[in-house]
Scaffold this motif. Structure first.
Motif, mmCIF file in Angstrom:
data_model
loop_
_atom_site.group_PDB
_atom_site.id
_atom_site.type_symbol
_atom_site.label_atom_id
_atom_site.label_comp_id
_atom_site.label_asym_id
_atom_site.label_seq_id
_atom_site.Cartn_x
_atom_site.Cartn_y
_atom_site.Cartn_z
ATOM 1 N N LEU A 157 -9.985 -17.400 30.957
ATOM 2 C CA LEU A 157 -9.909 -15.989 31.304
ATOM 3 C C LEU A 157 -8.521 -15.631 31.818
ATOM 4 N N TYR A 158 -7.964 -16.482 32.688
ATOM 5 C CA TYR A 158 -6.626 -16.233 33.228
ATOM 6 C C TYR A 158 -5.583 -16.238 32.112
ATOM 7 N N SER A 159 -5.650 -17.223 31.225
ATOM 8 C CA SER A 159 -4.681 -17.295 30.131
ATOM 9 C C SER A 159 -4.775 -16.078 29.224
ATOM 10 N N ASN A 160 -5.994 -15.628 28.968
ATOM 11 C CA ASN A 160 -6.191 -14.467 28.125
ATOM 12 C C ASN A 160 -5.606 -13.208 28.764
ATOM 13 N N VAL A 161 -5.847 -13.044 30.072
ATOM 14 C CA VAL A 161 -5.316 -11.865 30.779
ATOM 15 C C VAL A 161 -3.793 -11.887 30.799
ATOM 16 N N VAL A 162 -3.209 -13.044 31.111
ATOM 17 C CA VAL A 162 -1.751 -13.153 31.161
ATOM 18 C C VAL A 162 -1.133 -12.883 29.788
ATOM 19 N N ALA A 163 -1.759 -13.395 28.736
ATOM 20 C CA ALA A 163 -1.237 -13.163 27.385
ATOM 21 C C ALA A 163 -1.289 -11.682 27.024
ATOM 22 N N ASN A 164 -2.375 -11.009 27.372
ATOM 23 C CA ASN A 164 -2.481 -9.577 27.077
ATOM 24 C C ASN A 164 -1.467 -8.762 27.872
ATOM 25 N N LEU A 165 -1.255 -9.145 29.134
ATOM 26 C CA LEU A 165 -0.276 -8.421 29.948
ATOM 27 C C LEU A 165 1.143 -8.615 29.394
ATOM 28 N N ARG A 166 1.443 -9.831 28.963
ATOM 29 C CA ARG A 166 2.768 -10.081 28.394
ATOM 30 C C ARG A 166 2.952 -9.317 27.086
ATOM 31 N N ALA A 167 1.854 -9.198 26.309
ATOM 32 C CA ALA A 167 1.946 -8.439 25.063
ATOM 33 C C ALA A 167 2.242 -6.967 25.333
ATOM 34 N N GLN A 168 1.773 -6.460 26.481
ATOM 35 C CA GLN A 168 2.038 -5.074 26.860
ATOM 36 C C GLN A 168 3.303 -4.939 27.714
ATOM 37 N N ARG A 169 4.026 -6.064 27.854
ATOM 38 C CA ARG A 169 5.269 -6.089 28.621
ATOM 39 C C ARG A 169 5.057 -5.677 30.087
ATOM 40 N N ILE A 170 3.966 -6.154 30.653
ATOM 41 C CA ILE A 170 3.665 -5.931 32.071
ATOM 42 C C ILE A 170 3.848 -7.251 32.790
ATOM 43 N N ALA A 171 4.755 -7.286 33.744
ATOM 44 C CA ALA A 171 5.034 -8.519 34.482
ATOM 45 C C ALA A 171 3.882 -8.835 35.424
ATOM 46 N N THR A 172 3.623 -10.110 35.603
ATOM 47 C CA THR A 172 2.590 -10.554 36.527
ATOM 48 C C THR A 172 3.223 -11.097 37.798
ATOM 49 N N GLY A 173 2.413 -11.214 38.841
ATOM 50 C CA GLY A 173 2.910 -11.699 40.123
ATOM 51 C C GLY A 173 2.868 -10.605 41.168
ATOM 52 N N PHE A 174 3.207 -10.987 42.402
ATOM 53 C CA PHE A 174 3.127 -10.079 43.540
ATOM 54 C C PHE A 174 4.509 -9.649 44.031
ATOM 55 N N GLY A 175 5.531 -9.818 43.201
ATOM 56 C CA GLY A 175 6.869 -9.407 43.604
ATOM 57 C C GLY A 175 7.009 -7.908 43.803
ATOM 58 N N PHE A 176 6.150 -7.118 43.152
ATOM 59 C CA PHE A 176 6.244 -5.659 43.277
ATOM 60 C C PHE A 176 5.924 -5.176 44.680
ATOM 61 N N LEU A 177 5.276 -6.007 45.493
ATOM 62 C CA LEU A 177 4.889 -5.583 46.838
ATOM 63 C C LEU A 177 6.095 -5.277 47.716
ATOM 64 N N GLN A 178 7.273 -5.791 47.367
ATOM 65 C CA GLN A 178 8.471 -5.533 48.150
ATOM 66 C C GLN A 178 9.209 -4.279 47.694
ATOM 67 N N GLN A 179 8.761 -3.653 46.616
ATOM 68 C CA GLN A 179 9.404 -2.438 46.136
ATOM 69 C C GLN A 179 8.967 -1.232 46.965
ATOM 70 N N SER A 180 9.775 -0.163 46.910
ATOM 71 C CA SER A 180 9.444 1.067 47.637
ATOM 72 C C SER A 180 8.236 1.731 46.987
ATOM 73 N N ALA A 181 7.360 2.275 47.822
ATOM 74 C CA ALA A 181 6.124 2.863 47.316
ATOM 75 C C ALA A 181 6.357 4.218 46.645
ATOM 76 N N HIS A 182 7.229 5.037 47.222
ATOM 77 C CA HIS A 182 7.562 6.346 46.669
ATOM 78 C C HIS A 182 6.363 7.299 46.625
ATOM 79 N N PHE A 183 5.417 7.150 47.534
ATOM 80 C CA PHE A 183 4.349 8.149 47.652
ATOM 81 C C PHE A 183 3.982 8.275 49.135
ATOM 82 N N ALA A 184 3.574 9.479 49.504
ATOM 83 C CA ALA A 184 3.239 9.768 50.899
ATOM 84 C C ALA A 184 1.762 9.477 51.153
ATOM 85 N N ILE A 185 1.455 9.225 52.413
ATOM 86 C CA ILE A 185 0.073 8.990 52.843
ATOM 87 C C ILE A 185 -0.235 9.983 53.957
ATOM 88 N N GLY A 186 -1.312 10.729 53.788
ATOM 89 C CA GLY A 186 -1.623 11.815 54.716
ATOM 90 C C GLY A 186 -1.989 11.362 56.112
#
Length: 407
Positions: free
Chosen positions: A55-84
């Motif tokens: 299941l993991y290999s299948n998900v990773v392969a599909n994400l790579r086919a859609q050019r979506i990077a995997t991993g949790f590195g995005f958590l350090q990026q700016s959110a760019h949205f407000a919270i009420g």
């Protein structure tokens, strides 16, 4: 028996008795119930691991086919949205990690408030369910049947619609001594910011802990020595005197932050938002109906002989409930109460329908912006698993505390 002569002339004795074959030994080994049990478990574990890897290999392969990077590195990026609504400082320039922290704190906040409100209402309605007052009993029955049989999401939406149709701030409903009720939420007066209030609240918590310890010591003394130690007045004096003394020593702050209508809204005080109020009422009232039935069942599980003995000793109805019924009913009530608290915590994810920024709502926004759906869902699953596990652990510890131990 037959004798044989080897090359050295020595006599050798050969036995005609059959030796166990290898197949028979294997059959004996695998015929053991314990061995079969371990083999089945190892086989199941291997299948689960293989399926998870596929299941993991299948998900990773599909994400790579859609050019979506995997991993949790995005958590350090700016959110760019407000919270009420936030319990900590937050700006759109902060990272996704801080945004998720805001959502987690909001989830814990509404869950804690919901558990407190649902428990109080549930105990009141549950006791009313066994009342001898016919009208009170029927009202409690109607409360339980109505709220228990309406889906929780509909209750949350109902309260959101009700609050949104309240008067505007200029035509606010005045609650004497409390504040103002409008379609912007409930606005009420609070003490002005002062360090003395923080120390006073801390002293109150310490006094409550000391009061419980004193009660426990008095109970142990009564169990081992058979003598009653009157601690009621001392405990009340401790709870009242200690915070009052700290309040005086810190300058006796008494200024209040009162809400004042300015423009189109109130300034000052504290406002509970409509989204939070709708979510809190929806999940708390829904859970309180189930808690009421748990309380009723626990009370009715106490043998009638206990009640008759308490009345024979001239106990008042309050003392019968406080010292006879509730202590014995708690051992029946605590396990199902834990399940209700866990369900209430998970029901907080319904906040997405009313716009309250808790964990699930913020995670959905994160998924829409980054496309990291797998990681966001994994974070939510782990967080809710930890919340549920911690709630169950605390309730199990409380269950051990209230359990009646035979000596």
């Amino acid at each position: 028996m037959m004798k044989q002569t080897d090359n050295s002339g020595a006599l050798a004795v050969a036995s005609d008795a059959p030796r166990p074959a290898t197949a028979f030994r294997l059959f004996t080994f695998f015929g053991s119930k314990t061995v079969r049990s371990w083999c089945y478990q190892l086989l199941l574990a291997a299948l689960l691991i293989g399926f998870s890897y596929w299941l993991y290999s299948n998900v990773v392969a599909n994400l790579r086919a859609q050019r979506i990077a995997t991993g949790f590195g995005f958590l350090q990026q700016s959110a760019h949205f407000a919270i009420g609504e936030t319990l900590i400082d937050y700006t759109p320039r902060d990272s996704y990690t801080r945004a998720l922290a805001v959502g987690l704190l909001n989830t814990l906040y509404v869950t804690g408030c919901g558990i407190l409100l649902a428990t109080v209402l549930g105990f009141m309605v549950g006791i009313g369910r066994v009342s001898k007052n016919w009208l009170l009993m029927k009202i409690c029955v109607g409360y339980v049947e109505l709220l228990r049989n309406v889906p929780v999401i509909l209750q949350v939406i109902f309260w959101a619609v009700v609050i949104r149709n309240l008067p505007s701030p200029r035509q606010a409903i005045v609650l004497p001594g409390m504040g103002f009720l409008t379609n912007r939420g409930l606005t009420f007066t609070v003490p002005a910011a002062h360090s003395g209030w923080m120390w006073t609240v801390l002293a109150l918590l310490v006094a409550c802990v000391l009061s419980m310890l004193l009660s426990r010591v008095a109970r142990r003394w009564r169990e081992y020595h058979g003598k009653q130690v009157p601690t009621g007045r001392l405990r009340w004096a401790l709870v009242i005197a200690l915070p009052l003394l700290v309040w005086v020593l810190t300058g006796a702050p008494h200024e209040l932050n009162r809400p004042v209508l300015r423009g189109f809204n109130f300034q000052g005080g504290v406002t509970i938002s409509p989204e939070f109020t709708a979510l809190l009422l929806g999940i708390a009232l829904y859970s309180s109906a189930f808690i009421a039935e748990i309380v009723r069942a626990g009370i009715q599980s106490v043998p009638k002989g206990q009640l008759e003995a308490a009345r024979a000793l001239s106990f008042s109805p309050w003392h019968v409930m406080r010292h006879v019924i509730i202590p014995q009913a708690m051992r029946v009530m605590v396990p199902p109460l834990a399940s209700q608290y866990v369900s209430l915590a998970k029901n907080s994810s319904i906040a997405v329908v009313v716009g309250y920024p808790e964990l699930a709502n913020i995670s959905n926004t994160l998924m829409n912006q980054t496309g990291q759906a797998l990681e966001a869902i994994a974070i939510m699953m782990v967080v809710y698993l930890i919340i549920s596990g911690t709630t169950s652990l605390l309730m199990n510890l409380f269950n051990r505390y209230v359990a009646i131990k035979e000596r």
